[in-house]
Design an enzyme around this catalytic site. Structure first.
Site, PDB file in Angstrom:
ATOM      1  N   ARG A  30       0.839  -1.204   0.000  1.00 30.86           N
ATOM      2  CA  ARG A  30       0.000   0.000   0.000  1.00 30.86           C
ATOM      3  C   ARG A  30       0.876   1.257   0.000  1.00 30.86           C
ATOM      4  O   ARG A  30       0.588   2.234  -0.704  1.00 30.86           O
ATOM      5  CB  ARG A  30      -0.929  -0.018   1.207  1.00 30.86           C
ATOM      6  CG  ARG A  30      -2.121  -0.956   1.060  1.00 30.86           C
ATOM      7  CD  ARG A  30      -2.818  -1.200   2.385  1.00 30.86           C
ATOM      8  NE  ARG A  30      -4.057  -1.965   2.239  1.00 30.86           N
ATOM      9  CZ  ARG A  30      -4.106  -3.289   2.061  1.00 30.86           C
ATOM     10  NH1 ARG A  30      -2.988  -3.988   2.011  1.00 30.86           N
ATOM     11  NH2 ARG A  30      -5.272  -3.899   1.930  1.00 30.86           N
ATOM     12  N   GLY A  95      -1.829 -11.269  -4.882  1.00 38.73           N
ATOM     13  CA  GLY A  95      -3.142 -10.648  -5.008  1.00 38.73           C
ATOM     14  C   GLY A  95      -3.073  -9.140  -4.983  1.00 38.73           C
ATOM     15  O   GLY A  95      -3.830  -8.463  -5.691  1.00 38.73           O
ATOM     16  N   ARG A 123      -7.471 -17.157  -9.882  1.00 39.56           N
ATOM     17  CA  ARG A 123      -7.900 -16.336  -8.757  1.00 39.56           C
ATOM     18  C   ARG A 123      -8.958 -15.338  -9.228  1.00 39.56           C
ATOM     19  O   ARG A 123      -8.868 -14.784 -10.339  1.00 39.56           O
ATOM     20  CB  ARG A 123      -6.717 -15.594  -8.127  1.00 39.56           C
ATOM     21  CG  ARG A 123      -5.690 -16.517  -7.519  1.00 39.56           C
ATOM     22  CD  ARG A 123      -4.673 -15.775  -6.672  1.00 39.56           C
ATOM     23  NE  ARG A 123      -5.267 -15.249  -5.444  1.00 39.56           N
ATOM     24  CZ  ARG A 123      -4.566 -14.650  -4.480  1.00 39.56           C
ATOM     25  NH1 ARG A 123      -3.251 -14.492  -4.625  1.00 39.56           N
ATOM     26  NH2 ARG A 123      -5.160 -14.208  -3.391  1.00 39.56           N
ATOM     27  N   SER A 168     -11.542  -8.516  -0.176  1.00 43.54           N
ATOM     28  CA  SER A 168     -11.575  -7.099   0.179  1.00 43.54           C
ATOM     29  C   SER A 168     -10.558  -6.297  -0.620  1.00 43.54           C
ATOM     30  O   SER A 168     -10.623  -5.060  -0.647  1.00 43.54           O
ATOM     31  CB  SER A 168     -11.285  -6.928   1.669  1.00 43.54           C
ATOM     32  OG  SER A 168      -9.937  -7.236   1.964  1.00 43.54           O
ATOM     33  N   GLN A 169      -9.633  -6.974  -1.282  1.00 44.09           N
ATOM     34  CA  GLN A 169      -8.624  -6.264  -2.076  1.00 44.09           C
ATOM     35  C   GLN A 169      -9.252  -5.463  -3.212  1.00 44.09           C
ATOM     36  O   GLN A 169      -8.671  -4.461  -3.641  1.00 44.09           O
ATOM     37  CB  GLN A 169      -7.591  -7.249  -2.629  1.00 44.09           C
ATOM     38  CG  GLN A 169      -6.669  -7.804  -1.553  1.00 44.09           C
ATOM     39  CD  GLN A 169      -5.680  -8.816  -2.093  1.00 44.09           C
ATOM     40  OE1 GLN A 169      -5.791  -9.281  -3.241  1.00 44.09           O
ATOM     41  NE2 GLN A 169      -4.698  -9.176  -1.293  1.00 44.09           N
ATOM     42  N   SER A 196     -12.044  -9.537   5.667  1.00 36.89           N
ATOM     43  CA  SER A 196     -10.801  -8.786   5.900  1.00 36.89           C
ATOM     44  C   SER A 196     -11.024  -7.283   6.049  1.00 36.89           C
ATOM     45  O   SER A 196     -10.293  -6.466   5.482  1.00 36.89           O
ATOM     46  CB  SER A 196      -9.804  -9.054   4.763  1.00 36.89           C
ATOM     47  OG  SER A 196      -9.515 -10.421   4.668  1.00 36.89           O
ATOM     48  N   GLU A 311      -6.104 -14.889   6.635  1.00 41.07           N
ATOM     49  CA  GLU A 311      -4.764 -15.379   6.325  1.00 41.07           C
ATOM     50  C   GLU A 311      -4.150 -16.155   7.485  1.00 41.07           C
ATOM     51  O   GLU A 311      -3.166 -16.873   7.322  1.00 41.07           O
ATOM     52  CB  GLU A 311      -3.834 -14.230   5.916  1.00 41.07           C
ATOM     53  CG  GLU A 311      -3.499 -13.254   7.021  1.00 41.07           C
ATOM     54  CD  GLU A 311      -4.367 -12.026   7.002  1.00 41.07           C
ATOM     55  OE1 GLU A 311      -3.852 -10.923   7.261  1.00 41.07           O
ATOM     56  OE2 GLU A 311      -5.576 -12.153   6.720  1.00 41.07           O
ATOM     57  N   ARG A 342      -7.533 -22.942   0.025  1.00 42.50           N
ATOM     58  CA  ARG A 342      -6.933 -23.271   1.323  1.00 42.50           C
ATOM     59  C   ARG A 342      -7.800 -24.219   2.146  1.00 42.50           C
ATOM     60  O   ARG A 342      -7.268 -25.012   2.935  1.00 42.50           O
ATOM     61  CB  ARG A 342      -6.645 -21.987   2.110  1.00 42.50           C
ATOM     62  CG  ARG A 342      -5.405 -21.259   1.599  1.00 42.50           C
ATOM     63  CD  ARG A 342      -5.115 -19.992   2.355  1.00 42.50           C
ATOM     64  NE  ARG A 342      -3.823 -19.433   1.930  1.00 42.50           N
ATOM     65  CZ  ARG A 342      -3.423 -18.194   2.194  1.00 42.50           C
ATOM     66  NH1 ARG A 342      -4.212 -17.384   2.883  1.00 42.50           N
ATOM     67  NH2 ARG A 342      -2.245 -17.775   1.782  1.00 42.50           N
TER      68      ARG A 342
END
Length: 447
Positions: A30, A95, A123, A168-169, A196, A311, A342
């Site tokens: 970021r 990501g 993804r 949330s990315q 997230s 995570e 996962r």
């Protein structure tokens, strides 16, 4: 770091160690994006130097940013106004790169193709690509990597809805680039869940620290005004999520581990480890020296909604497989779209070592059983590798198929892990030397 098989070392005594983990990947990437669109040069101290952040630096360089990263203090200079982008940006399996960079690229003249590792092509990306199209970006009709984008400095921005249930990315990506949009952005999340949330809070806080006007008039809505991003010199916090396996080592071996420089206040989801490991039976103390976790000899089962810190799931699942009682981890259905699926990976690998694990729509149920050795597949996923390392401390003969995947966020993980165990050896030797009458008892108490 070299990949290949790695024999997870067994802890022959309680783990006693002090650990310094590298900088936060989330904060580093970021900070890099915001420095790239700032109103002047700035520096980043203590940034994470790993594959994901190297890919981010290379991606921003393709957009014209100059990054001098030859020392521990990186100097970032925004692109010249006449820069035109071109070629291909490699997202690897990151990501943050595949999601944070396209909205920024949409404001830069030129055409660029985004691609990445084979696993990255599966993804989820479509919600972000659709949102970019809605605010005026010029993209091809792909719904995932690879895709091609042609930028325009007058990208309109404005109102847009997005379903960020899978990541949330998407929200952070649009917010980070929004000051560059002609009308800023009025972003609404319209999906059933939003994982997230601490990562979105981190994004908003970092924007505001740089003078960007971010308003949140209602839940799951963000309004960012267009305008300058102030250049700001920053120091990156340690990555608290990457502290998880080291703290877990103390819990499962009845040891004591201190993670240095743990922040008193932070937006990192890894801060939830304090409450999560406390619920599992650890004693946790935050002092000026850092965060210290002491195992008590009893690992309790865990019932937790991990939607805010998904995570952490692989390491927590590994500890749950060693707990007394059945654990239920929820709020993590979206991690099927992370570096690997996962949930499926954890179910398969824990089952392969003897645990009884079942998936459900929103998470995992873990019934501990007597575990045995075997091969722990990592699926090119750094968090899966960390989970396997934790299990190897107390279960004989666990071999990870590829330790190299930890280079994604912690290239030095095997060395830090070995050093943790070496510190434990020195602690035991010193304790026996100081209390020779207790030497046999100390040896017997080793796990």
């Amino acid at each position: 770091m070299a990949g290949g098989e790695w024999f997870a070392p067994r802890a022959e005594e309680r783990v006693h160690a002090r650990v310094r983990v590298p900088g936060s990947k989330s904060e580093t990437n970021r900070a890099l994006v915001l420095a790239a669109i700032a109103d002047g040069p700035s520096t980043i101290t203590g940034g994470l130097d790993a594959r994901d952040t190297q890919l981010m630096r290379d991606a921003l360089r393709a957009l014209g940013t100059t990054i001098d990263d030859g020392t521990d203090v990186w100097r970032v200079t925004p692109a010249a106004d006449d820069h035109r982008m071109g070629g291909t940006i490699d997202c690897g399996l990151a990501g943050t790169v595949m999601r944070f960079v396209p909205p920024l690229a949409a404001t830069v003249p030129g055409t660029v193709t985004f691609d990445g590792d084979e696993a990255a092509r599966s993804r989820p990306m479509l919600p972000l690509l659709d949102a970019l199209t809605d605010i005026g970006a010029d993209l091809d009709d792909s719904d995932a990597l690879p895709f091609t984008l042609t930028g325009r400095p007058d990208l309109p921005g404005g109102p847009v809805n997005i379903d960020a249930s899978t990541s949330s990315q998407y929200v952070s990506a649009l917010l980070l680039a929004a000051p560059r949009f002609a009308r800023g952005i009025d972003l609404r999340h319209v999906g059933p869940t939003l994982p997230s949330l601490p990562h979105i809070a981190m994004t908003v806080a970092m924007l505001r620290e740089r003078g960007v006007d971010v308003d949140q008039p209602e839940e799951h809505r963000w309004v960012v005004a267009p305008g300058p991003v102030q250049a700001r010199d920053v120091t990156i916090e340690p990555d608290l999520s990457n502290a998880a396996p080291f703290l877990a080592a103390a819990l499962v071996t009845e040891g004591r581990v201190t993670v240095h420089d743990w922040p008193a206040e932070t937006d990192q989801p890894g801060a939830m480890l304090v409450d999560l490991f406390s619920a599992m039976g650890a004693r946790v103390e935050l002092t000026e020296d850092g965060l210290t976790l002491t195992g008590t000899g009893h690992v309790r089962a865990l019932e937790a909604d991990l939607s805010a810190a998904s995570e952490l799931t692989p390491v927590l699942a590994a500890v749950c497989a060693l707990a007394h009682g059945t654990s239920h981890l929820t709020g993590i259905g979206h991690i099927r779209g992370h570096e690997t699926d996962r949930l499926a990976a954890l179910e398969a690998e824990l089952h392969g070592l003897g645990a009884a694990v079942s998936q459900h729509e929103d998470g995992l149920t873990i019934h501990p059983r007597l575990l045995h050795g075997g091969t722990w597949r990592t699926y090119a996923d750094h968090r899966m590798a960390q989970a396997g390392a934790v299990l190897g401390l107390v279960v004989d003969d666990i071999t990870l198929d590829d330790i190299g995947c930890t280079s994604k966020t912690m290239p030095q993980f095997p060395e830090l892990w070995d050093d943790m165990l070496a510190q434990s050896d020195r602690w035991l030797a010193r304790d026996v030397a100081e209390h020779p009458e207790d030497g046999d008892e100390a040896a017997q108490d080793a796990p």
